[in-house]
Design an enzyme around this catalytic site. Structure first.
Site, PDB file in Angstrom:
ATOM      1  N   TRP A 133     106.896 -46.245  -0.435  1.00  0.00           N
ATOM      2  CA  TRP A 133     108.282 -46.130   0.010  1.00  0.00           C
ATOM      3  C   TRP A 133     108.912 -47.525  -0.050  1.00  0.00           C
ATOM      4  CZ3 TRP A 133     110.328 -46.653   5.500  1.00  0.00           C
ATOM      5  CH2 TRP A 133     111.656 -46.210   5.580  1.00  0.00           C
ATOM      6  N   ASP A 214     101.361 -44.191   8.305  1.00  0.00           N
ATOM      7  CA  ASP A 214     102.770 -43.818   8.297  1.00  0.00           C
ATOM      8  C   ASP A 214     102.819 -42.307   8.059  1.00  0.00           C
ATOM      9  OD1 ASP A 214     105.459 -43.481   7.989  1.00  0.00           O
ATOM     10  OD2 ASP A 214     105.685 -44.799   6.246  1.00  0.00           O
ATOM     11  N   LYS A 250     112.228 -35.480   8.966  1.00  0.00           N
ATOM     12  CA  LYS A 250     112.097 -34.425   7.955  1.00  0.00           C
ATOM     13  C   LYS A 250     111.633 -33.107   8.570  1.00  0.00           C
ATOM     14  CE  LYS A 250     112.242 -38.210   5.554  1.00  0.00           C
ATOM     15  NZ  LYS A 250     112.943 -38.739   4.430  1.00  0.00           N
TER      16      LYS A 250
END
Ligand code: PLP
Length: 401
Positions: A133, A214, A250
């Site tokens: 990311w 993460d 999300k």
């Protein structure tokens, strides 16, 4: 002259730039596959019905707007980490998990990394997968950690280069910090298998590295929050003192509410209390205390068995729609006799697919077909739906031929 006369323009954000180009395009066929946010089958943002119900409950409760404690809403912190680690997780049961509410996943990463920069006794270099990311490097640097990469993705197979990953983790100085995407790796959509996670746990342990997870997509990858938590739970069971960054952007569709947690496994309640006190010293000068609304929403849903069950079915619905789109896109590419092997479209998981499209092909899609994605060839699967997937497959097939 102005005080800011010498300020140079910074580079534009890759993803936001795409959204702008998309907005400016007036063609009705246009598709935005850049941004990593879920869209329903009509291409619209999706507010989960369980979240709407929680909103109604909170509205009726007429809660005050007082400050939260520095580490956030206690009921939220507890329920959130139970979702990630499991209710029976030893560090939770034994009162040795240090938790703080965070400003979504990004804030968790920043607080977690700053805590490590201040207190970690080993090699203060965080190793991130290549690719990862885009924000990881910037956050690590701002937090005061050195940042380096380990090999992860193999463009030749459009899959995981497990051997290279293992080789690089073994080659890091003992006691390094290894950032791992817990599930649904962004941007590749390629994850280690459960068997590979077990090997990774052993290797990380043998090298006395620190596992930094993460987890931005729990439930979003497979549709099952327990399955997606496998890596984190396995590492914890194996005795790793992990750090975990958790986001509800999300899986609950709470992007703009900025709600998540950062948590650390400690050895004892006494050690936890010391770690807690230092976490507060990271948060307090940064933003004082976190916002209250998202925490109340998540806490309301996770504490109510009916609402929680409804939410879990909604996560599954989002994950399943994406899995369906993978299937449709794959079949269409094969039907159109698109040169190449496209199995990875189906085997990759989560929000994104790394298509293998080259930068020139990405540019051609934007210019000729009004289709927008990042130049690394990543597409947000959630941007596809029954109305546009065929058009996308046809255009993609054309630029590849
Ligand atoms: N980590 C990864 C891998 C992500 O993909 C994202 C979002 O795209 C985040 C963290 C952080 O997102 P947020 O701060 O919105 O929770």
């Amino acid at each position: 002259t102005s005080v800011w006369a010498n300020v140079k323009a910074g580079p534009p954000d890759a993803i936001l730039g795409i959204s702008e180009a998309f907005k400016a395009d007036t063609d009705p066929k246009k598709i935005n596959l850049g941004v990593g946010a879920y869209r329903d089958n009509n291409g619209k943002p999706y507010v989960l019905p369980s979240v709407q119900k929680a909103e109604e409950i909170l509205f009726k409760e007429k809660g005050d707007k007082e400050y939260l404690p520095i580490t956030g809403l206690a009921s939220f912190d507890k329920l959130a980490v139970e979702l990630a680690y499991g209710e029976d997780s030893a560090p939770i049961k034994e009162g040795r998990l240090s938790v703080s509410q965070s400003i979504s996943g990004t804030g968790a990463l920043r607080v977690g990394m700053e805590f490590l920069a201040d207190h970690y006794g080993g090699n203060k270099t965080i190793y991130i997968p290549n690719p990862t990311w885009g924000n990881h490097t910037a956050i690590a640097k701002k937090a005061g950690l050195k940042c380096d990469k380990y090999r992860y993705f193999d463009p030749a197979t459009v899959g995981l280069n497990f051997e290279a990953m293992v080789e690089d983790i073994k080659a890091m100085p003992e006691g390094s910090i290894v950032l791992l995407h817990a599930c649904a790796h962004n941007p590749t959509g390629v994850d280690p298998t459960q068997e590979q996670w077990k090997q990774l746990s052993d290797i990380v342990k043998a090298k006395k590295h620190f596992a930094f997870f993460d987890m931005a997509y729990q439930g979003f990858a497979s549709g099952d929050t327990v399955r997606d938590a496998f890596a984190v739970r396995h590492f914890v069971e194996q005795g790793h003192q992990v750090l975990l960054c958790q986001s509800f952007a999300k899986n609950l569709g709470l992007y703009g509410e900025r709600i998540g947690t950062v948590s650390l496994v400690t050895a004892s309640p006494e050690e936890k209390a010391r770690v807690d006190s230092q976490l507060k010293l990271v948060v307090r000068p940064m933003y004082s205390n976190p916002p209250v609304h998202g925490a109340r929403l998540v806490s309301t849903i996770l504490s109510n068995p009916e609402l929680k069950a409804e939410w879990l079915s909604e996560v599954k619905l989002m994950a399943d729609r994406i899995i369906d789109m993978r299937e449709v896109l794959y079949n269409k590419l094969v039907e159109l006799k698109t040169p190449g092997e496209w199995g990875h479209i189906k085997s990759q998981i989560g929000m994104f697919s790394f298509t293998g499209l080259k930068p020139e092909q990405v540019d051609a899609l934007a210019q000729k077909a009004h289709i927008y994605l990042t130049r690394d060839g990543r597409i947000s699967m959630a941007g596809l739906n029954d109305s546009n997937v065929e058009y996308f497959a046809e255009c993609m097939s054309k630029v590849v031929k």
